[in-house]
Design an enzyme around this catalytic site. Structure first.
Site, PDB file in Angstrom:
ATOM      1  N   SER A 192      -9.428   0.789   2.962  1.00 42.44           N
ATOM      2  CA  SER A 192      -8.633   1.663   2.141  1.00 42.44           C
ATOM      3  C   SER A 192      -7.478   0.954   1.431  1.00 42.44           C
ATOM      4  O   SER A 192      -6.860   1.547   0.545  1.00 42.44           O
ATOM      5  CB  SER A 192      -8.060   2.806   2.989  1.00 42.44           C
ATOM      6  OG  SER A 192      -7.201   2.309   4.000  1.00 42.44           O
ATOM      7  N   LYS A 208       0.858  -1.193   0.000  1.00 42.08           N
ATOM      8  CA  LYS A 208       0.000   0.000   0.000  1.00 42.08           C
ATOM      9  C   LYS A 208       0.891   1.238   0.000  1.00 42.08           C
ATOM     10  O   LYS A 208       1.918   1.251   0.716  1.00 42.08           O
ATOM     11  CB  LYS A 208      -0.860  -0.052   1.261  1.00 42.08           C
ATOM     12  CG  LYS A 208      -1.938   0.993   1.418  1.00 42.08           C
ATOM     13  CD  LYS A 208      -2.740   0.704   2.705  1.00 42.08           C
ATOM     14  CE  LYS A 208      -3.921   1.626   2.871  1.00 42.08           C
ATOM     15  NZ  LYS A 208      -4.730   1.281   4.083  1.00 42.08           N
ATOM     16  N   SER A 217      -9.593  -1.584   7.145  1.00 40.57           N
ATOM     17  CA  SER A 217      -9.014  -1.323   5.822  1.00 40.57           C
ATOM     18  C   SER A 217      -8.208  -2.474   5.234  1.00 40.57           C
ATOM     19  O   SER A 217      -7.814  -2.405   4.063  1.00 40.57           O
ATOM     20  CB  SER A 217      -8.146  -0.065   5.862  1.00 40.57           C
ATOM     21  OG  SER A 217      -8.961   1.085   5.877  1.00 40.57           O
TER      22      SER A 217
END
Lengths: 463, 66
Positions: A153, A77, A177
């Site tokens: 996310s 990420k 997330s």
């Protein structure tokens, strides 16, 4: 696509059946061919990866052991520091930051185990979202239906594993997330106990609640990656001083001696029927009859929302004050609102957290593992603003955390497991245990996997 | 307190006092976001806690943390 798992790749590379460079070439070709449709990657670190793969092959040729993850491609990420790149955290603002001077701690641990970093992955801006509908970098698309969200996310991280670009990605989880996109993309995810994994070099969102974690297509892969990342780190003051507690060798121990319950009450409302059918399917397969009521779960979710809003806004207050217009329209108003939250709301939420955690410790005296749904519904179309649930009109993305927020709020270890054949779109369950009992959640996930209950879903174009 | 909270009265004054500019085009969304937070804060604040329950942070003078 390169569908081999961590164990297969590392064994082949260490056994000289395949070189790390050959594995990498396949991975980079898959990303080049497939990423346009999914938009999981925001950067591909090919030059660095080529050098790292060559180093692994050189080490093996010289008779050295490059580590248990030898030649395994992975991506992170884009809130994890990658040496030489600005850490975007999904923002336009942070494009202007200086490049990171070194990799984040978890990236260093994986590369020290022989893994090869191949890129950075899309996310909601500053991790404030559950859908990865990023206005700066475009939405990440669900590999199972590219008109739908991947969840967030850590949406790029889940989609990259679901699309089999790489067998391992890292994400972060503040309110769900990792678990939400794992469920929506049909892959496994682990959010360990708060404080288990170092967050050093990870751009924080709400420090009281932030966790690092991983996505894979199997429990054995998840355990291998998790084991490689454990251990104290004085550079993260929340990171536990506990020595690593490896779990990879425990996965085949089965369910003997593990008392499992299904989350009752709060966790049986506010969802579509197929989600609750998936829970019932798991209960039947795992022979669970016990029901467990988690006290004040709704208050926990509310408190998590308050703490998240305040801590998130404080981190970005300077930019909110001087350049709010550069924030993603998907996050801007929520960050601004967080900057205006009255202090007693925040302090009461933190005090409630202490009470709540004590209640859950009591609860885990009578049960070892709790099964709960991960999301209230599967992936919705990109751009959808609201959903109708139990007669209420709710924010579509914001409500995805209904079942995840009360669990991360207590810092509990959770594996998000995809339920095999749950419906046309992936649906996942949360497997939850007392703090520091990652071994139990992974054992239950592995037992479910062995029974055929849990399995990473294959997108239509890959099957 | 959270139940009586009025975002429309509070936001313009609090933002001005804090020196936090809010563009007119953002104001409606900020009011909406704070209304949601006020609603959930009502749930949190209504939950009674004994005074001895303190937040979990542990401060030590030499390190600033545990």
């Amino acid at each position: 696509m390169t569908c081999a798992g961590i164990g297969q790749i590392a064994a082949a590379v260490r056994g000289r059946e395949r070189s790390a460079q050959e594995v990498l070439r396949g991975t980079l070709a898959d990303i080049a061919r497939g990423n346009g449709a999914i938009n999981a990657f925001t950067a591909v670190t090919d030059r660095r990866a080529v050098a790292a793969a060559a180093a692994v092959d050189t080490a093996i040729a010289a008779g050295h052991d490059p580590g248990p993850l030898a030649g395994v491609p992975f991506a992170v990420k884009n809130l994890y520091d990658i040496e030489g790149l600005p850490t975007l955290a999904g923002s336009k603002i942070d494009r202007d930051r200086a490049p990171a001077a070194r990799d984040a701690a978890l990236v260093r641990r994986l590369t020290a185990a022989g893994a090869i970093l191949v890129g950075a992955l899309n996310m909601d801006e500053y991790a404030y979202g559950f859908s990865t509908e990023n206005s700066h970098y475009g939405p990440t698309r669900n590999p199972h239906d590219t008109t739908r969200i991947a969840g967030g996310s850590s949406g790029g991280a889940a989609a990259a594993v679901a699309a089999s670009f790489v067998p391992l990605t890292l994400g972060s989880d503040t309110n769900g997330s990792i678990r939400v996109p794992a469920a929506l993309c049909g892959v496994f995810g682990i959010k360990p106990t708060y404080g288990r994994l170092s967050r050093s070099g990870l751009r924080l969102f709400a420090a009281s609640l932030d966790h690092g974690g991983a996505f894979c297509r199997s429990t054995t892969d998840l355990a291998a990656a998790y084991d490689a990342m454990q251990g104290p780190d004085p550079e993260d003051p929340t990171c536990s001083e506990r020595a690593p507690e490896p779990v990879a060798g425990l996965l085949t121990r089965g369910l003997d001696g593990i008392r499992i319950g299904v989350a009752d009450g709060y966790f049986k409302n506010q969802g579509v029927p197929e989600v609750f059918r998936a829970v019932e399917k798991a209960a039947a397969a795992l022979d669970i009859t016990r029901q467990v009521e988690i006290p004040a779960a709704g208050v926990a979710r509310a408190a998590a929302m308050i703490i998240t809003s305040v801590e998130g806004a404080e981190l970005h207050l300077a930019d909110l004050t001087t350049r709010a217009g550069d924030f993603d329209p998907m996050t801007r108003a929520r960050f601004l609102a967080g900057a205006l939250v009255p202090a007693p709301w925040y302090v009461h939420a933190q005090r409630f957290r202490r009470w709540y955690c004590a209640q859950l410790v009591q609860l885990f005296r009578d049960v070892d593992v709790i099964i709960a749904p991960t999301t209230p519904y599967p992936a919705f179309p990109i751009g959808q603003a609201s959903v109708q649930l139990d007669g209420q009109r709710l924010p579509a993305a914001g409500s995805l955390g209904i079942f995840t927020q009360p669990l991360s709020f207590a810092g509990l270890p959770v594996v998000a497991a995809p339920v095999a054949g749950a419906g046309p779109l992936p649906i996942g369950l949360q497997i939850v245990a007392a703090p520091w009992r990652e071994d139990l959640v992974l054992r239950v996930a592995a037992a479910g996997e062995a029974l055929g209950l849990f399995a990473a879903a294959s997108p239509p174009s890959l099957s | 307190m959270a139940d009586a909270f009025d975002p429309e009265a509070y936001v313009p004054q609090a933002a001005a006092a804090l020196g936090l500019p809010i563009a007119p085009s953002d104001l409606g969304d900020v009011l909406g976001a704070l209304a949601i937070l006020a609603r959930v804060a009502g749930v949190v604040m209504a939950f009674p806690l004994p005074e001895e329950i303190i937040a979990a942070a542990v401060f030590t003078a030499e390190k600033g943390d545990a």
